[in-house]
Structure formats: structure tokens, C-alpha cells
Design an enzyme around this catalytic site. Sequence first.
Site, PDB file in Angstrom:
ATOM      1  N   HIS A  47       0.829  -1.199   0.000  1.00 40.60           N
ATOM      2  CA  HIS A  47       0.000   0.000   0.000  1.00 40.60           C
ATOM      3  C   HIS A  47       0.873   1.262   0.000  1.00 40.60           C
ATOM      4  O   HIS A  47       0.446   2.322  -0.463  1.00 40.60           O
ATOM      5  CB  HIS A  47      -0.908   0.045   1.237  1.00 40.60           C
ATOM      6  CG  HIS A  47      -1.951  -1.020   1.260  1.00 40.60           C
ATOM      7  ND1 HIS A  47      -1.707  -2.279   1.740  1.00 40.60           N
ATOM      8  CD2 HIS A  47      -3.251  -1.008   0.869  1.00 40.60           C
ATOM      9  CE1 HIS A  47      -2.803  -3.002   1.644  1.00 40.60           C
ATOM     10  NE2 HIS A  47      -3.756  -2.258   1.120  1.00 40.60           N
ATOM     11  N   ASP A  70      -4.095  -6.501  -7.673  1.00 35.23           N
ATOM     12  CA  ASP A  70      -4.339  -5.751  -6.451  1.00 35.23           C
ATOM     13  C   ASP A  70      -4.654  -4.315  -6.867  1.00 35.23           C
ATOM     14  O   ASP A  70      -4.454  -3.923  -8.024  1.00 35.23           O
ATOM     15  CB  ASP A  70      -3.109  -5.816  -5.540  1.00 35.23           C
ATOM     16  CG  ASP A  70      -3.474  -5.779  -4.064  1.00 35.23           C
ATOM     17  OD1 ASP A  70      -4.591  -5.329  -3.741  1.00 35.23           O
ATOM     18  OD2 ASP A  70      -2.641  -6.185  -3.229  1.00 35.23           O
TER      19      ASP A  70
END
Length: 493
Positions: A180, A251
Site C-alpha cells: 500500500h 491488487d
Amino acid sequence: MRLERMAMSVLQPGFDGTEPPDWLRRALGDGLGGVVLFARNLSDHVRTADLVADIRAESPDVVVAVDEEGGSVTRLEARTGSSWPGNRALGVADDLHVTEHVARRIGRLLATTGISLDYAPVADVNANPDNPVIGVRSFGADPGLVARHTAAWVGGLQGSGVAACAKHFPGHGDTIADSHVELPTVHVSAEILAERDLRPFRAAIDAGVRAVMVGHLLVPALDDVPATLSRAVMTGLLRETLGFRGLAVTDAIEMRAVAAHWPPEEIAVRALSVGADAVCAGISSADGSSVYALRDAIVAAVRQGRLPEERLAEASQRVRDLVDWHAGQAAARAAAAAEPDDDPDQDLGLTAALAALHVVGEPRLDQAPLVVEVTARPHQAADSGTPPGVARALAELLPGTEAVSVTVGDPLPDLGADRPLVVVVQDAARHGWIREVLGRALESRPDAIVVETGLPGPPAGAGYVATHGNSRASARAAARRLARRPPEKESPP
């Protein structure tokens, strides 16, 4: 127009609000193939079902996806904490029947709202205890155990008529970075990767998993670009070596691991060109223009010859295959929905969480304690609003329990000496500031009980309870163990 609709079909964006915005309704009419729901979209079970029904009213064949792992990552129960222990607790308990049953219950929850794809289970082998984003989301550090429980989880979820998605291929467990925030690197040989990290994905594929999420991971032994943009990983390893024929999902493309290096449109085009079938974009612009920009970039890439039209058609068909599979699972969803709720005295979530507890000493509370919760958001995959839960669970058993939250930089409250003290920590072994706060608390109150809701470290305090995860189920288990009931009622049946 056919090319534009085909490009739209491979996108899975998120949106803001608890109702479909106008741009999303328009995009669904233009062929949008998927939607990803987050906690920001979901308020309660009934409204979630209404939201999904509104989305399907615009496009009955849309894939509606969510991250519902149990444990610390829950979207439908973000405000209360998950009813189900997460993967690490299930791995510690090591009962495949329980793991399958928990996944089936999660599938039942999703099925009754109309959600068709769950971005779970996490199939990563947590080989590095300093991993900042996997940790208790993994079944454990042993590849064989992770493989067994991954297959059981897939079977339980898909047995309820909801598609599973094993993640984060080819394995996010042996990293010290969170994708992230930055690009993680997996520094192992291809042989170790095959023997360790790929075993759970092979097990998931053998169990018939319908989707695999590829992570934004750099694996130098395989390629010099992130896995989501690597033909060697996406096509060579996943398709050709492992033989996976289902839906390959990226993702979220706004994650800094890739977004710091390429614009979203370029990420989408590159991912599709090397073998991805669906592009997850968790964050969309308020007017939806970012989604249409992705579509237009895909169309332009086809027309420029950068993305073969046959490759886009193949990706679009795999999205359709998942839709068709879900349509064929109506009887399984109906059967799961018809199953009786758990008897409160034989609560599956609590039973599984109790089996995962690691207790040192004889911690026991005879009166309402002060609970100091020294926790931080464990990682960006978890919602920041999900509460730790131990204090609330104790208050249900010991009215008068008081809770104080301490975060980085906060002073300790007055710990007193007139009542028991419980200090709740999360991954203290990884966070120096948490260890420092815990040390000061124990210096003042060496009689304190410590509850660790992340990966356990060295036991501390007069009594120590490790839950192996942060969920409402695990918090209830810890509270039950501390506010001790007669032993025969505490022990898992």
C-alpha cells in the site's frame, strides 16, 4: 462501441457513498464488469443487500466484490469487528473442519447480500515475522499448514456459492514493506519460492479457486518488474506452470507500490497485456472520470497495437466465466442461507477463537478492570474504524469495565491500584512505541494482565493472553478467558 464495452468489462472500481452514484449507474450501463465494495459503502446487512440489488438492477451480470477475510480485515462488520477469527487463529487451532465451516459462514453472509466474489483467502506464508501487512492475516509460517487451510477456506466459501480469490500471488509473506505504501521485494530464489510461497496457491488451484489476486511484489528471481506487470509471473508462472484457468485480478492499482512509478492508465494496460483479466481500482474520482480514463486508455492501447484485442477478449471472457459460475451456484447459496444459525452455546466464531488462545500464567478478573488499549491501525488493508474490541467484550461480562485508548505520543492515563489493569497491545514485537508504553505500564502496575491481539512476542505481565488476531470473536474469547466462567463451559467442545 464493442471495444469500449469490452474494455469496461475488465474494470472493478470502488466508489464513495452508500448508494450507487450517477456515474456508476452510467458505467454499468456502458458495460462495467465489476464493482468493489468497502466499509465506506456498507452500514448494515439490510442496506448492503439493498445496495447490491441497486447495482444489479443496472447490470444483472456485474461482479460485486469485497475484502471479507475475517479477523482484522472485514468490510461488512467493520464497525463491530468480525464475528470470525482470522487466518492466524484458524491456523493455530489447526482444525480444517473449523476453517472450512468459518469460511462457509462468511460465504453465507456474503451470499445473502448478493456479493459474488470475495478477495480472500490470504494464501501468503508469513515467513518474515517483521512483515507489516500480512502477519495474522496468514494462516502461519509453515507452507504445508497454510496450503491445507487455504484449500479448506476455498472449499468452505465456494461451497456457499460465493467465489474465492486467493491472494497475494506469488506470495507477500516474506517482505518487510507494505505494498500500500511502497514496492516490496521478495529476496528469495525461484526454488524457495516454489517450495514455500507457491504451495498454498497450488492447493487453492487444486481446490478449484475461481480467482487469484496478483500482488504488487518485486521478485528479482522471476523478473525486474512488479508481479502485476510481469508476463513471467502472470502468464508464465500462474497460467503455464500452475495451470490456473480462472480470473486473474490485480491488487488495487492506486497502491503506492505501482502508483508511485506509473499512472493508473499505464498500470491497467500493462497488467492486461501480460495476462491480468480484471483491474481493481479501489479509489475512483467523484465523477467517475477516472474509470472512463482507464477504459479509454485500454481502447487506445488496442488500437495502437500495444494490447492485442484477442488478449482483451480473453480477459473479458474470464470475467464472464465468473459471472456464469456465480449464476450456476444459486442452489448452493440457497442451501447455505437455509442453514440454521449457530446455537449461542456452541458459537462457531467463539469456539474457534477460544481454541487459538495462548495463555501464560493464570490471568483472571474478579471485578471490572481498567482496560488500556495500546493499539495502532495494523495495516492499510484494515479499516481504521474497526475497534480493538477487548474492552467492549469485557464490559459485557464485567459491567463497569472502563476503557482508555492510547496511541503514539499519548501519555498513559492514571493506572491507579484500586482495580485490575488489562493492557491490550497489537504486534508489540514490531512496534517500538507500543513496547515502550507497555513497559511503562508494567513498571507502574506489574500485576497487569497483557492481551496481545497480533503476533505474540515474549510473554509479559502477571498474566498473558495471545489471541492471534483482532476480531470480535477473538476479543470475546479473551474476555471469556479472563472473566473466568466454570472451566467446563470455557473449553471448546
